[in-house]
Write a protein that holds these residues in place. Structure first.
Motif: not given
Length: 204
Positions: A122-130
């Motif tokens: 989820f941390a990677m998903a947050i970064m990629a989404t941002w």
């Protein structure tokens, strides 16, 4: 010559042994499943956030250019900058200031996200989404602008609320855009979004 042809044909098939070995490797299977999890979470998050941003910007009367610029800016940052920024956010802002044990809002899931493999997805998903939501927003915004306003006016006259207008007018009208975006994002995530995580790991 017939033997050479047979040998070359057999030699081309030898490479399949490597695939068999890979799929018998527990490390590969674990990494493959982890990648699939990240891909699903990131693709869904990116498209929901970017579509929401596009709907919001479309409704803004003044300052559309300002919001488009602000939302698009993270897409200009490189992997190294992203690594430093989000390493600081996850370790200090999330874990200590906002959601830590001594914080007003204690959310254990958002603490030490980079140290837990399940949270790291989820941390990677947050970064990629941002980083990419602003770019995807521009594409969605272009699709939304092609929807005739007459459809929304007719729906409003019939008593449809905003959620019904989105469900029965907006989403069906931009369905080709949504499908294209999903396919493009799957390819991008599998190809390049892990670079940001490598930067994060290197900084810890």
């Amino acid at each position: 010559s017939e033997m050479c042809i047979r040998d070359s044909w057999y030699g081309a098939l030898v490479g399949f042994k490597n695939y068999i070995k890979v799929f018998h490797s527990q490390k590969f299977i674990t990494s493959f499943i982890y990648t699939i999890k990240f891909t699903i979470v990131a693709v869904v998050a990116k498209n929901i956030v970017s579509l929401g941003m596009a709907l919001m910007v479309r409704k803004v009367g003044k300052g559309k250019g300002f919001f488009r610029t602000v939302f698009f800016f993270p897409n200009l940052l490189g992997g190294l900058a992203m690594g430093f920024i989000w390493s600081f956010i996850f370790q200090n802002v999330y874990s200590l200031m906002l959601f830590g044990e001594d914080s007003p809002i204690h959310i254990p899931f958002l603490c030490d996200m980079l140290q837990d493999p399940n949270k790291a997805v989820f941390a990677m998903a947050i970064m990629a989404t941002w980083q990419t939501a602003g770019y995807l927003m521009l594409i969605y915004l272009n699709g939304l602008n092609n929807i005739p306003e007459d459809l929304y006016e007719a729906a409003s006259i019939d008593g449809a609320n905003i959620f019904e207008r989105i469900r029965f007018i907006t989403l069906p009208s931009i369905l080709p855009t949504i499908i294209t975006m999903l396919l493009l994002q799957v390819g991008r995530i599998l190809r390049g979004d892990f670079e940001m995580f490598y930067q994060i790991v290197g900084n810890n």
